[in-house]
Design a protein around this motif. Structure first.
Motif, PDB file in Angstrom:
ATOM      1  N   LYS A  23       0.823  -1.209   0.000  1.00 14.07           N
ATOM      2  CA  LYS A  23       0.000   0.000   0.000  1.00 14.07           C
ATOM      3  C   LYS A  23       0.858   1.260   0.000  1.00 14.07           C
ATOM      4  O   LYS A  23       0.472   2.285  -0.543  1.00 14.07           O
ATOM      5  CB  LYS A  23      -0.934  -0.001   1.214  1.00 14.07           C
ATOM      6  N   GLY A  26       1.385   2.378  -3.345  1.00 14.91           N
ATOM      7  CA  GLY A  26       0.174   2.612  -4.131  1.00 14.91           C
ATOM      8  C   GLY A  26      -0.181   1.477  -5.060  1.00 14.91           C
ATOM      9  O   GLY A  26      -0.756   1.680  -6.127  1.00 14.91           O
ATOM     10  N   TYR A 125      -1.015   4.543  -7.617  1.00 13.71           N
ATOM     11  CA  TYR A 125      -1.872   5.664  -7.250  1.00 13.71           C
ATOM     12  C   TYR A 125      -1.096   6.861  -6.699  1.00 13.71           C
ATOM     13  O   TYR A 125      -1.476   8.003  -6.919  1.00 13.71           O
ATOM     14  CB  TYR A 125      -2.906   5.219  -6.206  1.00 13.71           C
ATOM     15  N   ASN A 126      -0.001   6.594  -5.995  1.00 15.43           N
ATOM     16  CA  ASN A 126       0.659   7.693  -5.291  1.00 15.43           C
ATOM     17  C   ASN A 126       1.581   8.527  -6.182  1.00 15.43           C
ATOM     18  O   ASN A 126       2.056   9.579  -5.752  1.00 15.43           O
ATOM     19  CB  ASN A 126       1.429   7.173  -4.070  1.00 15.43           C
ATOM     20  N   VAL A 127       1.855   8.094  -7.409  1.00 18.01           N
ATOM     21  CA  VAL A 127       2.745   8.882  -8.279  1.00 18.01           C
ATOM     22  C   VAL A 127       2.149   9.107  -9.669  1.00 18.01           C
ATOM     23  O   VAL A 127       2.811   9.661 -10.539  1.00 18.01           O
ATOM     24  CB  VAL A 127       4.137   8.209  -8.427  1.00 18.01           C
ATOM     25  N   GLN A 150      -6.900   6.516 -10.708  1.00 17.89           N
ATOM     26  CA  GLN A 150      -8.125   6.574  -9.923  1.00 17.89           C
ATOM     27  C   GLN A 150      -9.148   7.357 -10.748  1.00 17.89           C
ATOM     28  O   GLN A 150      -8.805   8.346 -11.416  1.00 17.89           O
ATOM     29  CB  GLN A 150      -7.877   7.285  -8.594  1.00 17.89           C
TER      30      GLN A 150
END
Length: 276
Positions: A23, A26, A125-127, A150
């Motif tokens: 997680k 991401g 998701y985080n980058v 997303q």
């Protein structure tokens, strides 16, 4: 590529290697080959083309790209997936190249031998947003981008003036490329399921991108305007010239950022460049 179809299902491979999504990175795995094959089709005819894929993880999308006949260069940060990717490499008849590293620091031009090639990815998701901005505004210009985000991020990329999702990401994306949502994917399609749905955005760079100084000015304008989006432009753009800048661009300074079309933001950016 018959050897590819002989590989065990991705879920089985993950279990065999004791791998789970991280997680912190991401990660949400896309294991349904029907979905990954559709993404490969949406990226266009790939037979014989070089394709860059970021964050392949266990290689679900990679399999689909290889099946489509692409020569795939993957950039993966998580070394846990190297054994699975190596298994793919062994049966890909030289069509898979594995680069271990951070995609935010990657030199795509060198990887693609200075040719514009498609980028296809289920982005972490985080980058995801940071990578998109890099590809839209950086020195290397991909031939096209077919990217999973997303859903809310995808909607921000394609939003129009007046939409709730309209902001600087939409302006930068649409100043540099034609962007459209081409597919949606429910959370249950991923392992583990994220808390939100996802969507695939296809971006085709414009033949003529705004010159680098104008693009840099556009980033400054949108950052200021949407940083205080509920304020009138005379206030939100005060540090850049406020009402005087707006009037020079032929824009009513009492308007708010979410009402401006792309051409109006470009006009503001152009006038910002003219200021001493």
């Amino acid at each position: 590529m018959s050897a590819l179809t002989d590989l065990p299902p991705l879920r089985q491979s993950l279990e065999a290697h004791g791998l789970m999504a991280d997680k912190g990175l991401g990660q949400h795995f896309l294991l349904d080959l029907n979905i990954t094959r559709k993404i490969a089709r949406l990226a266009g005819p790939l037979d014989g083309l070089t394709v860059i894929e970021v964050g392949p993880g266990p290689g679900g999308l990679t399999r689909a790209l290889l099946e489509a006949g692409a020569h795939v260069t993957v950039i993966e940060k998580d070394e846990r997936f190297l054994p699975l990717l190596n298994e793919l490499s062994e049966v890909s008849e030289g069509q898979l190249r594995i680069i271990m590293g951070d995609a935010l620091k990657a030199d795509e031009a060198a990887l693609a031998t200075n040719q514009p090639v498609p980028i296809v990815a289920n982005l972490p998701y985080n980058v995801g947003t940071a990578l998109l901005i890099k590809w839209l505004t950086g020195a290397y210009r991909p031939a096209s981008m077919t990217l999973m985000f997303q859903k809310e991020v995808a909607e921000r990329i394609v939003a129009r003036p007046g939409d709730d999702a309209y902001g600087r990401l939409a302006v930068i994306a649409q100043a540099t490329a034609k962007a459209r949502i081409v597919m949606e994917a429910p959370a249950r399609a991923f392992t583990p399921p994220p808390k939100v749905d996802s969507a695939v955005v296809r971006l085709d760079p414009h033949d003529m991108r705004p010159p680098e100084p104008l693009l840099a000015a556009l980033e400054r304008i949108t950052q200021a305007a949407f940083g205080q989006r509920r304020k009138m432009l005379r206030s939100s753009l005060k540090v850049l010239g406020g009402g005087e800048l707006c009037e020079a661009a032929g824009i009513d300074p009492s308007r708010r950022a979410e009402t401006l079309a792309l051409e109006e933001f470009l006009a503001l950016a152009g006038k910002l460049l003219e200021r001493p």
